[in-house]
Design a protein around this motif. Sequence first.
Motif, short mmCIF file in Angstrom:
data_model
loop_
_atom_site.label_atom_id
_atom_site.label_comp_id
_atom_site.label_asym_id
_atom_site.label_seq_id
_atom_site.Cartn_x
_atom_site.Cartn_y
_atom_site.Cartn_z
N HIS A 1 42.70 -49.03 60.87
CA HIS A 1 42.29 -48.77 62.26
C HIS A 1 43.47 -48.97 63.20
O HIS A 1 43.61 -50.01 63.83
CB HIS A 1 41.11 -49.66 62.62
N PHE B 1 35.26 -46.07 63.81
CA PHE B 1 34.41 -47.25 63.64
C PHE B 1 34.01 -47.76 65.01
O PHE B 1 34.18 -47.07 66.02
CB PHE B 1 35.15 -48.31 62.81
N GLU C 1 33.44 -43.90 59.17
CA GLU C 1 32.70 -44.66 58.19
C GLU C 1 31.21 -44.54 58.47
O GLU C 1 30.78 -44.70 59.61
CB GLU C 1 33.06 -46.15 58.28
N HIS D 1 35.17 -51.41 50.68
CA HIS D 1 35.04 -52.87 50.83
C HIS D 1 34.36 -53.48 49.61
O HIS D 1 33.51 -54.38 49.73
CB HIS D 1 34.24 -53.24 52.09
#
Length: 288
Positions: free
Chosen positions: A9, A34, A105, A167
């Motif tokens: 990011h 995001f 995302e 993740h």
Amino acid sequence: MRIFDPHIHMTSRTTDDYARMAAAGVRAIVEPAFWLGQPRTNPGSFADYFDSLIGWEPYRAAKFGIRHHATIALNPKEAGDPRCLPVLDLLPRYLDKDGVVAVGEIGYDSMIPEEDEAFAAQLAMAVEHGLPALVHTPHRDKARGTQRSLDVVKESGIAPGHVAIDHLNEVTVDLVRDSGCWMGFSIYPDTKMSPPRMVEILKTHGLERILINSAADWGVSDPLLTKETAEAMLAAGYTEDDVDRVLWRNPVEFYSQSGRLDLSDLDDAGARGAEPTFEGSSILRGGG
Ligand SMILES: [Zn+2]
């Protein structure tokens, strides 16, 4: 060593970070849309952010010789906010843009029903636009969140090879490997996943369908943890070619499925070594 960070990011990072990344061998990045910490209150706020991800940020990255692409979506953290839902109507316009290489995302944060709807709707958009999907898994109750994400992915009909589940950790990697989806790992300084733990996962699971990112954002994070993981791989006996596969060729393979990944002329791009200047930039005009 060349590094492709498939999830970072940069909006929250400084030019010093870009300079350090370029010096470490980071040549290409993907910045997923995001949340911004502060809740957004209307769809226009997203539109400005999306414009920045496909306009200003690639321009800023290019000043350091780094190629920047984006993924666009309504993120899981704001998918439950009725003020944000109309952004779903804006997405198709952005999913047609050249610099957009996936929908993301998307996925779950708190696993509330509203998140189900936004997740499924955006997977359908990925199918419709022929784009890969980048799926965030919740940090709480990760195993259940990962399984539920995989169920929704399966129901959507998207090809598993077009999906990265991100993740992951030692507990969730098996589920995702067996699904045929790509396995994403975010390496953090203190929490979640470290370079040594990542190397152990590679030893167990091999290098196929693995994506390694720094996820660096406005929290405690480090945009050079991709490089540190590469060094941990070499120290553990992996070859330069193995490192290149995981940290370059794998993300290239995943995002190339969009048909939009442009890594041409990377050697000539930008002005590494020169003093970047942003004055008089025309990139802020236009948009959309
Ligand atoms: Zn992220």
